[in-house]
Design a protein around this motif. Structure first.
Motif, PDB file in Angstrom:
ATOM      1  N   HIS A 148      10.902   8.377   0.875  1.00  0.00           N
ATOM      2  CA  HIS A 148      11.823   9.525   0.866  1.00  0.00           C
ATOM      3  C   HIS A 148      11.152  10.771   0.300  1.00  0.00           C
ATOM      4  N   THR A 149      10.242  10.589  -0.649  1.00  0.00           N
ATOM      5  CA  THR A 149       9.558  11.718  -1.268  1.00  0.00           C
ATOM      6  C   THR A 149       8.054  11.469  -1.289  1.00  0.00           C
ATOM      7  N   ASN A 150       7.287  12.536  -1.274  1.00  0.00           N
ATOM      8  CA  ASN A 150       5.838  12.441  -1.341  1.00  0.00           C
ATOM      9  C   ASN A 150       5.396  12.225  -2.793  1.00  0.00           C
ATOM     10  N   ILE A 151       4.248  11.588  -2.981  1.00  0.00           N
ATOM     11  CA  ILE A 151       3.632  11.533  -4.301  1.00  0.00           C
ATOM     12  C   ILE A 151       3.151  12.937  -4.658  1.00  0.00           C
ATOM     13  N   GLY A 152       3.377  13.336  -5.909  1.00  0.00           N
ATOM     14  CA  GLY A 152       2.947  14.663  -6.334  1.00  0.00           C
ATOM     15  C   GLY A 152       3.990  15.728  -6.063  1.00  0.00           C
ATOM     16  N   HIS A 153       3.565  16.999  -6.124  1.00  0.00           N
ATOM     17  CA  HIS A 153       4.526  18.106  -6.096  1.00  0.00           C
ATOM     18  C   HIS A 153       4.734  18.720  -4.716  1.00  0.00           C
ATOM     19  N   ASN A 154       3.897  18.373  -3.727  1.00  0.00           N
ATOM     20  CA  ASN A 154       3.946  19.042  -2.429  1.00  0.00           C
ATOM     21  C   ASN A 154       4.897  18.301  -1.484  1.00  0.00           C
ATOM     22  N   ARG A 155       6.088  18.856  -1.324  1.00  0.00           N
ATOM     23  CA  ARG A 155       7.115  18.172  -0.525  1.00  0.00           C
ATOM     24  C   ARG A 155       6.872  18.292   0.973  1.00  0.00           C
ATOM     25  N   LEU A 199       0.853  -1.178   0.000  1.00  0.00           N
ATOM     26  CA  LEU A 199       0.000   0.000   0.000  1.00  0.00           C
ATOM     27  C   LEU A 199       0.893   1.233   0.000  1.00  0.00           C
ATOM     28  N   VAL A 200       0.595   2.166  -0.882  1.00  0.00           N
ATOM     29  CA  VAL A 200       1.273   3.457  -0.884  1.00  0.00           C
ATOM     30  C   VAL A 200       0.253   4.501  -0.449  1.00  0.00           C
ATOM     31  N   LEU A 201       0.461   5.043   0.734  1.00  0.00           N
ATOM     32  CA  LEU A 201      -0.458   6.004   1.337  1.00  0.00           C
ATOM     33  C   LEU A 201       0.185   7.380   1.226  1.00  0.00           C
ATOM     34  N   GLY A 202      -0.317   8.191   0.307  1.00  0.00           N
ATOM     35  CA  GLY A 202       0.379   9.420  -0.035  1.00  0.00           C
ATOM     36  C   GLY A 202      -0.342  10.701   0.329  1.00  0.00           C
ATOM     37  N   ASP A 203       0.427  11.789   0.362  1.00  0.00           N
ATOM     38  CA  ASP A 203      -0.073  13.141   0.552  1.00  0.00           C
ATOM     39  C   ASP A 203      -0.697  13.326   1.934  1.00  0.00           C
ATOM     40  N   ILE A 204      -0.067  12.757   2.949  1.00  0.00           N
ATOM     41  CA  ILE A 204      -0.558  12.889   4.320  1.00  0.00           C
ATOM     42  C   ILE A 204      -0.177  14.265   4.879  1.00  0.00           C
ATOM     43  N   LEU A 205      -1.170  14.984   5.379  1.00  0.00           N
ATOM     44  CA  LEU A 205      -0.941  16.302   5.958  1.00  0.00           C
ATOM     45  C   LEU A 205      -0.403  16.163   7.378  1.00  0.00           C
ATOM     46  N   GLN A 206       0.610  16.974   7.700  1.00  0.00           N
ATOM     47  CA  GLN A 206       1.206  16.946   9.026  1.00  0.00           C
ATOM     48  C   GLN A 206       0.569  18.009   9.929  1.00  0.00           C
ATOM     49  N   PRO A 207       0.451  17.730  11.227  1.00  0.00           N
ATOM     50  CA  PRO A 207      -0.196  18.683  12.143  1.00  0.00           C
ATOM     51  C   PRO A 207       0.502  20.036  12.215  1.00  0.00           C
ATOM     52  N   ASN A 208       1.823  20.041  12.067  1.00  0.00           N
ATOM     53  CA  ASN A 208       2.585  21.279  12.229  1.00  0.00           C
ATOM     54  C   ASN A 208       2.843  21.998  10.912  1.00  0.00           C
TER      55      ASN A 208
END
Length: 233
Positions: A213-220, A137-146
């Motif tokens: 190591h890197t996020n899916i998409g453009h938002n690092r 499973l690749v779970l991508g683009d998770i928003l961080q609380p901070n």
């Protein structure tokens, strides 16, 4: 999640231009392809959205299942990809009824923020059941609380600058500030998880986890995780 499904099933302005929309899906397709381990693999894109570049993904695997909860979007997917025999469109209810250990790769990208924690946990259990022993499973683009909205804005502006739609991005940000998306985001909010929190949820669903190591998409500023069934020793 129902309110967000209704939003994405409407005529929304989440993309600032056609170029932005097309590049968004092209980059996601490229990143998904990087996780496909075999040209015979069965791939499930969970809550895929418009998936405009799904044909590219399908060309790199044996079968691609596009699972989409919004009925209007699902209808467009069926019409768009009807000629492609490698692509199947399904509802999330259909996914829950699929055969155990029938999927080699599941991608859930930019979805968890729209789900309640309980909905995410239930989806993870379903995905764990569907994965083959060697699947992932690749779970991508998770928003961080901070990491707040400012980082999303700067990521979009940087993306627009690199690809020639900076003016559209600036106009789009103003439109978004006045849009239903902004109101919905303020009223309902988006789910955010720390690395430890999302790792704990994945482990509770029966996965071994590592952060990519890197996020899916453009938002690092967002995170991607790779989760696998534990190795049987």
């Amino acid at each position: 999640m129902d309110d967000w499904i209704d939003y994405y099933d409407s005529t929304h302005t989440i993309y600032v231009s056609k170029l932005h929309r097309d590049l968004h899906f092209q980059i996601i397709a490229r990143d998904i392809i990087g996780y496909i381990s075999s040209p015979e693999a069965t791939v499930l894109d969970y809550a895929c959205g418009e998936a405009l570049s799904a044909s590219q993904v399908a060309s790199a695997c044996g079968k691609l299942i596009l699972a989409e909860p919004a009925p209007g979007v699902r209808g467009r997917l069926i019409a768009r990809f009807a000629p492609n025999t490698k692509i199947r469109v399904r509802s999330l209810d259909d996914v829950r009824k699929m055969q155990d250990q029938s999927i080699d790769l599941v991608v859930m990208n930019s979805v968890a923020q729209y789900m309640t924690p309980e909905e995410l946990d239930a989806a993870l259990l379903t995905i764990r059941r569907l994965l083959t022993p060697s699947g992932k499973l690749v779970l991508g683009d998770i928003l961080q609380p901070n990491v707040g909205m400012f980082r999303d804005v700067t990521a979009l502006l940087s993306f627009g600058l690199r690809h020639g739609f900076l003016k559209d991005a600036l106009i789009g940000l103003i439109s978004t500030a006045l849009s239903d998306y902004r109101q919905l985001r303020s009223r309902i909010g988006l789910q955010r998880y720390s690395e430890d929190e999302i790792t704990a949820r994945l482990k509770a669903a029966g996965f071994a986890v590592q952060r990519a190591h890197t996020n899916i998409g453009h938002n690092r500023w967002r995170m991607t995780f790779i989760a696998r069934p534990p190795m049987i020793r």
